[in-house]
Design a protein around this motif. Structure first.
Motif, PDB file in Angstrom:
ATOM      1  N   ASN A   3       4.678  70.896  12.526  1.00 61.48           N
ATOM      2  CA  ASN A   3       3.332  71.291  11.679  1.00 61.48           C
ATOM      3  C   ASN A   3       3.028  72.588  11.787  1.00 61.48           C
ATOM      4  O   ASN A   3       1.668  72.965  11.642  1.00 61.48           O
ATOM      5  CB  ASN A   3       2.267  70.118  11.744  1.00 61.48           C
ATOM      6  CG  ASN A   3       1.263  70.138  10.319  1.00 61.48           C
ATOM      7  OD1 ASN A   3       1.716  70.669   9.555  1.00 61.48           O
ATOM      8  ND2 ASN A   3       0.260  69.885  10.567  1.00 61.48           N
ATOM      9  N   ILE A   4       3.818  73.608  11.828  1.00 65.92           N
ATOM     10  CA  ILE A   4       3.406  75.044  11.914  1.00 65.92           C
ATOM     11  C   ILE A   4       3.527  75.858  10.640  1.00 65.92           C
ATOM     12  O   ILE A   4       4.419  75.595  10.063  1.00 65.92           O
ATOM     13  CB  ILE A   4       4.110  75.755  13.327  1.00 65.92           C
ATOM     14  CG1 ILE A   4       3.940  75.166  14.461  1.00 65.92           C
ATOM     15  CG2 ILE A   4       3.942  77.062  13.387  1.00 65.92           C
ATOM     16  CD1 ILE A   4       4.587  75.613  15.707  1.00 65.92           C
ATOM     17  N   THR A   5       2.539  76.603  10.446  1.00 60.41           N
ATOM     18  CA  THR A   5       2.554  77.187   9.203  1.00 60.41           C
ATOM     19  C   THR A   5       2.906  78.733   9.512  1.00 60.41           C
ATOM     20  O   THR A   5       2.424  79.188  10.785  1.00 60.41           O
ATOM     21  CB  THR A   5       1.593  77.231   8.149  1.00 60.41           C
ATOM     22  OG1 THR A   5       0.406  77.689   8.877  1.00 60.41           O
ATOM     23  CG2 THR A   5       1.340  75.610   7.679  1.00 60.41           C
ATOM     24  N   GLU A  46      -8.936  83.498   7.235  1.00 59.16           N
ATOM     25  CA  GLU A  46      -9.720  82.089   7.484  1.00 59.16           C
ATOM     26  C   GLU A  46      -9.451  81.046   6.453  1.00 59.16           C
ATOM     27  O   GLU A  46      -9.360  79.841   6.824  1.00 59.16           O
ATOM     28  CB  GLU A  46     -11.261  82.641   7.169  1.00 59.16           C
ATOM     29  CG  GLU A  46     -12.061  81.398   7.507  1.00 59.16           C
ATOM     30  CD  GLU A  46     -13.446  81.699   7.232  1.00 59.16           C
ATOM     31  OE1 GLU A  46     -14.357  81.007   7.991  1.00 59.16           O
ATOM     32  OE2 GLU A  46     -13.716  82.634   6.692  1.00 59.16           O
ATOM     33  N   PHE A  47      -9.066  81.617   5.297  1.00 62.40           N
ATOM     34  CA  PHE A  47      -8.698  80.272   4.576  1.00 62.40           C
ATOM     35  C   PHE A  47      -7.304  79.679   4.948  1.00 62.40           C
ATOM     36  O   PHE A  47      -6.999  78.801   4.729  1.00 62.40           O
ATOM     37  CB  PHE A  47      -8.486  80.954   2.829  1.00 62.40           C
ATOM     38  CG  PHE A  47      -7.752  80.210   1.969  1.00 62.40           C
ATOM     39  CD1 PHE A  47      -8.419  78.931   1.581  1.00 62.40           C
ATOM     40  CD2 PHE A  47      -6.370  80.258   1.684  1.00 62.40           C
ATOM     41  CE1 PHE A  47      -7.900  78.220   0.400  1.00 62.40           C
ATOM     42  CE2 PHE A  47      -5.696  79.289   0.747  1.00 62.40           C
ATOM     43  CZ  PHE A  47      -6.507  78.390   0.189  1.00 62.40           C
ATOM     44  N   LEU A  48      -6.168  80.805   5.260  1.00 57.93           N
ATOM     45  CA  LEU A  48      -4.828  80.285   5.550  1.00 57.93           C
ATOM     46  C   LEU A  48      -5.183  79.449   6.943  1.00 57.93           C
ATOM     47  O   LEU A  48      -4.304  78.496   7.169  1.00 57.93           O
ATOM     48  CB  LEU A  48      -3.954  81.246   5.888  1.00 57.93           C
ATOM     49  CG  LEU A  48      -3.568  82.158   4.674  1.00 57.93           C
ATOM     50  CD1 LEU A  48      -2.989  83.472   5.213  1.00 57.93           C
ATOM     51  CD2 LEU A  48      -2.810  81.169   3.822  1.00 57.93           C
ATOM     52  N   LEU A  49      -6.108  79.821   7.948  1.00 58.08           N
ATOM     53  CA  LEU A  49      -6.191  79.124   9.066  1.00 58.08           C
ATOM     54  C   LEU A  49      -7.062  77.630   8.615  1.00 58.08           C
ATOM     55  O   LEU A  49      -6.945  76.699   9.547  1.00 58.08           O
ATOM     56  CB  LEU A  49      -6.929  79.800   9.964  1.00 58.08           C
ATOM     57  CG  LEU A  49      -6.132  80.931  10.492  1.00 58.08           C
ATOM     58  CD1 LEU A  49      -7.173  81.684  11.381  1.00 58.08           C
ATOM     59  CD2 LEU A  49      -4.937  80.553  11.265  1.00 58.08           C
ATOM     60  N   SER A  50      -7.626  77.345   7.563  1.00 53.20           N
ATOM     61  CA  SER A  50      -8.529  76.275   7.173  1.00 53.20           C
ATOM     62  C   SER A  50      -7.657  75.219   6.882  1.00 53.20           C
ATOM     63  O   SER A  50      -6.520  75.371   6.640  1.00 53.20           O
ATOM     64  CB  SER A  50      -9.646  76.716   6.213  1.00 53.20           C
ATOM     65  OG  SER A  50      -8.856  76.876   4.989  1.00 53.20           O
ATOM     66  N   ASP A  51      -8.298  73.878   6.598  1.00 55.01           N
ATOM     67  CA  ASP A  51      -7.558  72.692   6.233  1.00 55.01           C
ATOM     68  C   ASP A  51      -7.060  73.073   4.672  1.00 55.01           C
ATOM     69  O   ASP A  51      -6.137  72.640   4.107  1.00 55.01           O
ATOM     70  CB  ASP A  51      -8.587  71.638   6.148  1.00 55.01           C
ATOM     71  CG  ASP A  51      -8.596  70.956   7.442  1.00 55.01           C
ATOM     72  OD1 ASP A  51      -7.775  71.419   8.276  1.00 55.01           O
ATOM     73  OD2 ASP A  51      -9.504  70.284   7.775  1.00 55.01           O
ATOM     74  N   LYS A  52      -7.811  73.971   3.884  1.00 57.78           N
ATOM     75  CA  LYS A  52      -7.659  74.319   2.538  1.00 57.78           C
ATOM     76  C   LYS A  52      -6.234  74.979   2.417  1.00 57.78           C
ATOM     77  O   LYS A  52      -5.523  74.829   1.140  1.00 57.78           O
ATOM     78  CB  LYS A  52      -8.852  74.945   1.948  1.00 57.78           C
ATOM     79  CG  LYS A  52     -10.079  74.136   1.792  1.00 57.78           C
ATOM     80  CD  LYS A  52     -11.161  74.993   0.936  1.00 57.78           C
ATOM     81  CE  LYS A  52     -12.389  74.044   0.934  1.00 57.78           C
ATOM     82  NZ  LYS A  52     -13.702  74.836   0.373  1.00 57.78           N
TER      83      LYS A  52
END
Length: 75
Positions: A3-5, A46-52
């Motif tokens: 589960n790594i992006t 921050e967006f990429l690191l968030s659940d969103k």
């Protein structure tokens, strides 16, 4: 499996603190007609690191206010 992006954020023309204090203005170089500051880039990360952003992977996010489109006249 883990589960790594993996993504990339490509910033455009970002004003450094010394440029802000000198009043340098790059707002006319992008389609949003405002200056890009470090906080704008941080918000993308921050967006990429968030659940969103958890289902985004393998992307290059260009955070430049549309400057890389190269279509705006007068550049």
């Amino acid at each position: 499996e883990y589960n790594i992006t993996v993504n990339c954020v490509s910033p455009g023309l970002v004003r450094r603190p010394d440029e802000i204090s000198r009043g340098n203005d790059y707002s006319g170089t992008n389609y949003l007609n405002r200056n890009c500051d470090a906080e704008d880039i941080a918000n993308s990360v921050e967006f990429l690191l968030s659940d969103k952003g958890s289902f985004i992977t393998g992307q290059n996010i260009v955070c430049d206010g549309g400057r890389s489109l190269g279509l705006k006249k007068g550049w």
